[in-house]
Design a protein around this motif. Structure first.
Motif, PDB file in Angstrom:
ATOM      1  N   GLN A  13      28.397  48.580  38.274  1.00  0.00           N
ATOM      2  CA  GLN A  13      28.673  47.255  37.734  1.00  0.00           C
ATOM      3  C   GLN A  13      29.743  46.550  38.557  1.00  0.00           C
ATOM      4  OE1 GLN A  13      29.425  46.971  33.505  1.00  0.00           O
ATOM      5  NE2 GLN A  13      28.052  48.667  33.068  1.00  0.00           N
ATOM      6  N   GLN A  17      29.447  43.100  40.650  1.00  0.00           N
ATOM      7  CA  GLN A  17      30.370  42.001  40.400  1.00  0.00           C
ATOM      8  C   GLN A  17      31.014  41.527  41.697  1.00  0.00           C
ATOM      9  OE1 GLN A  17      33.076  43.659  37.536  1.00  0.00           O
ATOM     10  NE2 GLN A  17      31.494  43.844  35.946  1.00  0.00           N
ATOM     11  N   SER A  20      28.520  39.621  43.804  1.00  0.00           N
ATOM     12  CA  SER A  20      28.268  38.271  43.306  1.00  0.00           C
ATOM     13  C   SER A  20      29.368  37.317  43.746  1.00  0.00           C
ATOM     14  CB  SER A  20      28.154  38.278  41.778  1.00  0.00           C
ATOM     15  OG  SER A  20      29.406  38.564  41.175  1.00  0.00           O
ATOM     16  N   TYR A  83      27.503  38.466  36.592  1.00  0.00           N
ATOM     17  CA  TYR A  83      28.324  39.455  37.294  1.00  0.00           C
ATOM     18  C   TYR A  83      29.596  38.802  37.830  1.00  0.00           C
ATOM     19  CZ  TYR A  83      24.637  42.978  37.076  1.00  0.00           C
ATOM     20  OH  TYR A  83      23.723  43.899  36.638  1.00  0.00           O
TER      21      TYR A  83
END
Length: 335
Positions: A13, A17, A20, A83
Protein backbone atom coordinates in the motif's frame (compact mmCIF):
# COMPACT_ATOMS: atom_id res chain seq x y z
CA UNK A 1 -20.71 -16.72 -5.47
CA UNK A 2 -19.07 -13.61 -4.08
CA UNK A 3 -15.33 -13.37 -4.65
CA UNK A 4 -13.35 -11.65 -1.91
CA UNK A 5 -9.86 -10.32 -2.43
CA UNK A 6 -7.25 -10.32 0.29
CA UNK A 7 -6.36 -6.80 1.49
CA UNK A 8 -3.09 -5.37 0.25
CA UNK A 9 -0.15 -5.63 2.61
CA UNK A 10 0.96 -2.41 4.30
CA UNK A 11 4.32 -2.28 2.45
CA UNK A 12 2.54 -2.67 -0.90
CA UNK A 13 0.00 0.00 0.00
CA UNK A 14 2.81 2.41 0.88
CA UNK A 15 4.58 1.68 -2.41
CA UNK A 16 1.39 2.37 -4.35
CA UNK A 17 0.84 5.58 -2.41
CA UNK A 18 4.38 6.73 -3.17
CA UNK A 19 3.98 5.81 -6.84
CA UNK A 20 0.76 7.84 -7.06
CA UNK A 21 2.49 10.92 -5.62
CA UNK A 22 5.49 10.46 -7.94
CA UNK A 23 3.20 10.54 -11.00
CA UNK A 24 1.41 13.61 -9.63
CA UNK A 25 4.68 15.50 -9.06
CA UNK A 26 5.90 14.44 -12.50
CA UNK A 27 2.64 15.56 -14.12
CA UNK A 28 3.28 19.15 -13.01
CA UNK A 29 7.07 19.22 -13.30
CA UNK A 30 7.67 17.23 -16.46
CA UNK A 31 4.52 16.06 -18.20
CA UNK A 32 3.85 19.40 -19.90
CA UNK A 33 7.35 19.43 -21.41
CA UNK A 34 7.01 15.79 -22.48
CA UNK A 35 3.67 16.51 -24.16
CA UNK A 36 5.17 19.41 -26.09
CA UNK A 37 8.19 17.34 -27.14
CA UNK A 38 5.99 14.42 -28.21
CA UNK A 39 3.69 16.69 -30.24
CA UNK A 40 6.65 18.16 -32.16
CA UNK A 41 8.58 14.89 -32.50
CA UNK A 42 5.63 13.04 -34.02
CA UNK A 43 5.73 15.37 -37.01
CA UNK A 44 9.12 13.86 -37.94
CA UNK A 45 7.95 10.25 -37.79
CA UNK A 46 5.53 8.08 -39.72
CA UNK A 47 2.95 8.97 -37.06
CA UNK A 48 2.93 12.65 -38.12
CA UNK A 49 -0.79 12.37 -38.84
CA UNK A 50 -1.48 12.04 -35.09
CA UNK A 51 -0.06 15.50 -34.41
CA UNK A 52 -1.67 16.92 -37.54
CA UNK A 53 -5.11 15.68 -36.57
CA UNK A 54 -4.62 16.85 -32.99
CA UNK A 55 -3.58 20.29 -34.23
CA UNK A 56 -6.82 20.51 -36.22
CA UNK A 57 -8.83 19.35 -33.19
CA UNK A 58 -6.96 21.83 -30.99
CA UNK A 59 -7.96 24.68 -33.31
CA UNK A 60 -11.63 23.64 -33.30
CA UNK A 61 -11.63 23.05 -29.54
CA UNK A 62 -9.56 26.09 -28.53
CA UNK A 63 -12.37 27.81 -26.61
CA UNK A 64 -13.37 24.75 -24.58
CA UNK A 65 -11.17 25.55 -21.53
CA UNK A 66 -12.93 28.92 -21.20
CA UNK A 67 -16.34 27.25 -21.46
CA UNK A 68 -16.07 25.15 -18.32
CA UNK A 69 -13.57 22.62 -19.67
CA UNK A 70 -14.27 18.96 -20.26
CA UNK A 71 -14.24 16.88 -17.10
CA UNK A 72 -13.94 13.10 -17.35
CA UNK A 73 -15.53 11.42 -14.35
CA UNK A 74 -13.61 8.20 -14.89
CA UNK A 75 -10.32 10.06 -14.40
CA UNK A 76 -11.64 12.07 -11.46
CA UNK A 77 -12.59 8.79 -9.75
CA UNK A 78 -9.39 6.94 -10.67
CA UNK A 79 -8.00 4.83 -7.82
CA UNK A 80 -4.58 6.46 -8.14
CA UNK A 81 -5.97 9.58 -6.45
CA UNK A 82 -7.12 7.53 -3.46
CA UNK A 83 -3.57 6.27 -3.02
CA UNK A 84 -2.34 9.86 -3.25
CA UNK A 85 -4.92 10.89 -0.61
CA UNK A 86 -3.68 8.20 1.77
CA UNK A 87 -0.01 9.07 1.20
CA UNK A 88 -0.18 12.34 3.17
CA UNK A 89 -3.15 11.85 4.04
CA UNK A 90 -5.38 14.62 2.62
CA UNK A 91 -8.87 15.29 3.97
CA UNK A 92 -11.67 17.72 3.15
CA UNK A 93 -13.86 19.21 5.87
CA UNK A 94 -16.99 21.33 5.51
CA UNK A 95 -18.33 23.69 8.16
CA UNK A 96 -21.56 24.72 6.41
CA UNK A 97 -23.95 23.45 3.77
CA UNK A 98 -23.81 24.82 0.23
CA UNK A 99 -27.10 25.27 -1.61
CA UNK A 100 -26.90 23.45 -4.99
CA UNK A 101 -29.21 26.08 -6.48
CA UNK A 102 -26.48 28.71 -6.12
CA UNK A 103 -22.99 29.23 -7.52
CA UNK A 104 -20.06 29.82 -5.17
CA UNK A 105 -16.60 31.37 -5.36
CA UNK A 106 -14.12 29.71 -2.99
CA UNK A 107 -10.88 31.41 -2.03
CA UNK A 108 -8.28 28.72 -1.36
CA UNK A 109 -5.32 29.44 0.96
CA UNK A 110 -2.38 28.94 1.01
CA UNK A 111 -0.96 28.03 -2.40
CA UNK A 112 1.80 25.82 -1.00
CA UNK A 113 4.50 24.65 -3.40
CA UNK A 114 2.36 22.48 -5.69
CA UNK A 115 -1.16 23.07 -4.28
CA UNK A 116 -1.66 19.40 -3.38
CA UNK A 117 -4.77 20.00 -1.28
CA UNK A 118 -6.47 22.15 -3.91
CA UNK A 119 -5.79 19.65 -6.67
CA UNK A 120 -6.89 16.52 -4.86
CA UNK A 121 -9.95 18.03 -3.14
CA UNK A 122 -11.39 19.91 -6.12
CA UNK A 123 -10.05 18.00 -9.16
CA UNK A 124 -10.65 14.44 -7.94
CA UNK A 125 -13.23 12.58 -5.88
CA UNK A 126 -10.63 11.00 -3.59
CA UNK A 127 -11.65 13.11 -0.58
CA UNK A 128 -15.38 12.73 -1.29
CA UNK A 129 -16.25 16.19 -2.57
CA UNK A 130 -19.53 15.08 -4.16
CA UNK A 131 -20.58 13.33 -0.96
CA UNK A 132 -19.82 16.36 1.22
CA UNK A 133 -21.34 18.85 -1.23
CA UNK A 134 -24.06 17.03 -3.20
CA UNK A 135 -25.26 18.78 -6.33
CA UNK A 136 -22.16 21.01 -6.52
CA UNK A 137 -19.72 20.79 -9.46
CA UNK A 138 -16.22 22.03 -8.55
CA UNK A 139 -13.86 23.93 -10.85
CA UNK A 140 -10.32 25.03 -10.03
CA UNK A 141 -8.51 27.86 -11.79
CA UNK A 142 -5.01 27.30 -13.19
CA UNK A 143 -2.54 29.52 -15.05
CA UNK A 144 -3.77 29.98 -18.62
CA UNK A 145 -0.42 29.06 -20.18
CA UNK A 146 -0.90 25.38 -19.23
CA UNK A 147 -3.92 25.22 -21.55
CA UNK A 148 -1.73 26.10 -24.53
CA UNK A 149 0.21 22.85 -24.26
CA UNK A 150 -0.96 20.03 -26.56
CA UNK A 151 -2.34 16.90 -24.88
CA UNK A 152 -1.60 18.36 -21.42
CA UNK A 153 -4.57 20.74 -21.78
CA UNK A 154 -6.92 17.77 -22.12
CA UNK A 155 -5.38 16.09 -19.08
CA UNK A 156 -5.91 19.09 -16.79
CA UNK A 157 -9.41 19.79 -18.15
CA UNK A 158 -10.43 16.23 -17.27
CA UNK A 159 -10.23 17.11 -13.58
CA UNK A 160 -12.24 20.33 -13.79
CA UNK A 161 -9.36 22.80 -14.17
CA UNK A 162 -10.06 25.98 -16.16
CA UNK A 163 -7.87 28.98 -17.15
CA UNK A 164 -7.38 31.76 -14.64
CA UNK A 165 -9.01 34.59 -16.56
CA UNK A 166 -12.20 36.59 -16.12
CA UNK A 167 -13.97 35.02 -19.10
CA UNK A 168 -13.53 31.47 -17.74
CA UNK A 169 -14.60 32.49 -14.24
CA UNK A 170 -17.68 34.37 -15.44
CA UNK A 171 -18.82 31.42 -17.56
CA UNK A 172 -18.91 29.18 -14.47
CA UNK A 173 -20.39 31.74 -12.09
CA UNK A 174 -23.12 32.96 -14.45
CA UNK A 175 -24.78 29.59 -15.00
CA UNK A 176 -28.42 30.28 -14.06
CA UNK A 177 -29.14 26.75 -12.83
CA UNK A 178 -26.51 27.10 -10.10
CA UNK A 179 -24.62 24.19 -8.59
CA UNK A 180 -21.16 25.40 -9.57
CA UNK A 181 -18.19 26.07 -7.32
CA UNK A 182 -15.19 28.00 -8.59
CA UNK A 183 -12.06 27.64 -6.46
CA UNK A 184 -9.36 30.29 -6.86
CA UNK A 185 -5.93 30.00 -5.24
CA UNK A 186 -5.89 33.71 -4.51
CA UNK A 187 -2.19 34.01 -3.62
CA UNK A 188 -1.25 32.46 -6.95
CA UNK A 189 2.21 31.42 -8.04
CA UNK A 190 3.84 34.32 -6.21
CA UNK A 191 2.59 33.02 -2.86
CA UNK A 192 4.42 29.74 -3.47
CA UNK A 193 7.68 31.59 -2.74
CA UNK A 194 6.51 31.99 0.88
CA UNK A 195 5.50 28.33 1.25
CA UNK A 196 7.81 27.38 4.12
CA UNK A 197 6.84 24.86 6.82
CA UNK A 198 5.11 26.61 9.69
CA UNK A 199 4.48 29.75 7.63
CA UNK A 200 1.04 31.36 7.61
CA UNK A 201 1.79 34.31 5.35
CA UNK A 202 -0.89 34.91 2.71
CA UNK A 203 -0.60 37.18 -0.31
CA UNK A 204 -4.08 38.61 0.11
CA UNK A 205 -3.97 42.16 1.46
CA UNK A 206 -4.18 43.78 -1.98
CA UNK A 207 -5.73 40.88 -3.91
CA UNK A 208 -9.26 42.08 -4.51
CA UNK A 209 -10.04 40.94 -8.04
CA UNK A 210 -11.83 37.80 -6.82
CA UNK A 211 -14.01 39.94 -4.55
CA UNK A 212 -14.96 42.24 -7.43
CA UNK A 213 -15.74 39.16 -9.54
CA UNK A 214 -18.04 37.80 -6.81
CA UNK A 215 -19.90 41.11 -6.52
CA UNK A 216 -20.35 41.45 -10.29
CA UNK A 217 -21.90 38.00 -10.41
CA UNK A 218 -23.72 38.12 -7.07
CA UNK A 219 -21.85 35.00 -6.02
CA UNK A 220 -21.36 34.12 -2.32
CA UNK A 221 -17.71 34.07 -1.22
CA UNK A 222 -16.45 31.03 0.69
CA UNK A 223 -13.07 31.07 2.51
CA UNK A 224 -11.09 27.82 2.64
CA UNK A 225 -7.84 27.18 4.50
CA UNK A 226 -5.68 24.13 3.89
CA UNK A 227 -3.83 23.23 7.09
CA UNK A 228 -0.50 21.52 6.40
CA UNK A 229 -0.28 22.74 2.78
CA UNK A 230 3.03 24.50 3.45
CA UNK A 231 4.51 21.62 5.42
CA UNK A 232 4.95 18.91 2.77
CA UNK A 233 8.03 20.52 1.17
CA UNK A 234 11.09 22.36 2.44
CA UNK A 235 12.24 25.38 0.48
CA UNK A 236 15.59 27.10 0.21
CA UNK A 237 15.51 30.24 2.35
CA UNK A 238 14.55 33.21 0.19
CA UNK A 239 13.69 36.18 2.43
CA UNK A 240 12.46 39.31 0.70
CA UNK A 241 15.38 41.42 -0.44
CA UNK A 242 17.71 38.45 -0.89
CA UNK A 243 19.37 37.85 -4.26
CA UNK A 244 17.47 34.56 -4.69
CA UNK A 245 14.10 36.21 -4.08
CA UNK A 246 14.90 38.98 -6.57
CA UNK A 247 15.81 36.41 -9.23
CA UNK A 248 12.65 34.38 -8.52
CA UNK A 249 10.53 37.53 -8.71
CA UNK A 250 12.05 38.52 -12.07
CA UNK A 251 11.47 35.04 -13.50
CA UNK A 252 7.91 35.10 -12.22
CA UNK A 253 7.32 38.44 -13.92
CA UNK A 254 8.71 37.12 -17.22
CA UNK A 255 7.23 33.60 -17.33
CA UNK A 256 4.12 34.01 -15.20
CA UNK A 257 5.09 31.07 -12.97
CA UNK A 258 7.21 31.07 -9.83
CA UNK A 259 10.16 28.77 -9.36
CA UNK A 260 10.49 27.89 -5.66
CA UNK A 261 13.63 25.87 -4.94
CA UNK A 262 11.90 23.11 -3.00
CA UNK A 263 13.00 19.70 -1.80
CA UNK A 264 11.79 16.96 0.52
CA UNK A 265 12.46 13.21 0.33
CA UNK A 266 13.41 10.76 -2.38
CA UNK A 267 11.66 7.66 -3.67
CA UNK A 268 13.94 5.14 -1.96
CA UNK A 269 15.47 7.33 0.75
CA UNK A 270 14.25 10.07 3.06
CA UNK A 271 17.16 12.52 3.10
CA UNK A 272 16.69 14.46 -0.14
CA UNK A 273 14.47 14.52 -3.23
CA UNK A 274 11.42 16.08 -4.85
CA UNK A 275 8.80 13.76 -3.34
CA UNK A 276 6.69 15.48 -0.64
CA UNK A 277 6.87 14.42 2.98
CA UNK A 278 4.10 12.26 4.44
CA UNK A 279 2.48 15.04 6.40
CA UNK A 280 -1.29 15.49 6.78
CA UNK A 281 -3.19 18.16 4.85
CA UNK A 282 -6.74 19.12 5.82
CA UNK A 283 -8.69 21.63 3.76
CA UNK A 284 -11.40 23.31 5.83
CA UNK A 285 -14.17 24.99 3.82
CA UNK A 286 -15.85 27.85 5.66
CA UNK A 287 -19.36 29.26 5.52
CA UNK A 288 -20.60 31.38 2.59
CA UNK A 289 -20.44 35.16 2.79
CA UNK A 290 -23.55 36.67 1.09
CA UNK A 291 -22.74 39.14 -1.69
CA UNK A 292 -25.16 41.60 -3.27
CA UNK A 293 -24.90 41.66 -7.06
CA UNK A 294 -23.74 44.91 -8.62
CA UNK A 295 -22.36 45.28 -12.12
CA UNK A 296 -20.00 48.17 -11.29
CA UNK A 297 -19.15 48.07 -7.57
CA UNK A 298 -17.30 51.02 -6.09
CA UNK A 299 -13.88 50.70 -4.48
CA UNK A 300 -15.49 51.21 -1.08
CA UNK A 301 -17.91 48.35 -1.66
CA UNK A 302 -15.10 46.04 -2.80
CA UNK A 303 -12.99 47.02 0.21
CA UNK A 304 -15.88 46.34 2.57
CA UNK A 305 -16.49 42.80 1.27
CA UNK A 306 -12.75 42.16 1.10
CA UNK A 307 -12.32 43.09 4.77
CA UNK A 308 -15.25 40.89 5.71
CA UNK A 309 -13.62 38.04 3.81
CA UNK A 310 -10.31 38.57 5.67
CA UNK A 311 -12.16 38.51 8.99
CA UNK A 312 -14.03 35.30 8.13
CA UNK A 313 -10.84 33.61 6.94
CA UNK A 314 -9.02 34.61 10.14
CA UNK A 315 -11.89 33.31 12.26
CA UNK A 316 -11.87 30.03 10.34
CA UNK A 317 -8.14 29.65 10.94
CA UNK A 318 -8.33 30.50 14.64
CA UNK A 319 -11.26 28.17 15.25
CA UNK A 320 -9.63 25.10 13.73
CA UNK A 321 -5.87 25.62 14.17
CA UNK A 322 -5.65 23.73 17.48
CA UNK A 323 -6.92 20.55 15.77
CA UNK A 324 -3.96 20.60 13.39
CA UNK A 325 -1.17 21.30 15.88
CA UNK A 326 -0.77 24.96 14.97
CA UNK A 327 0.84 26.86 17.89
CA UNK A 328 -1.55 29.06 19.85
CA UNK A 329 0.57 32.16 19.15
CA UNK A 330 0.50 31.61 15.36
CA UNK A 331 -1.88 33.79 13.35
CA UNK A 332 -2.50 34.56 9.70
CA UNK A 333 -0.38 37.34 8.24
CA UNK A 334 -1.75 39.19 5.22
CA UNK A 335 0.72 40.89 2.91
Amino acid sequence: MKVEFAPLSVPLQRRLQTASVVQWVFSFLGLAQCCTAAFIALFFTRFWLVSALYAAWWLIDREKPRKGGRRIHFLRNCIVWKYMRDYFPITLMKTAELDPRKNYLVGFHPHGVLAAGAFLNFCTEASGFSVLFPGITPHLMMLSLWFRIPFFRDYVMSGGLIPSDKESASYVLQKPEGGNLLAIIVGGAQEALDAHPGSFTLLLKNRKGFVRLAIQNGTPLVPAFSFGENDVFDQVKNPKGSWLRRIQHCLQQIMGISLPLFHARGIFQYSFGLIPYRRPICTVVGKPIPVQKKHKPSEEEVDQIHQKYLNELSMLFEKHKAKYNVPEDSHLEFI
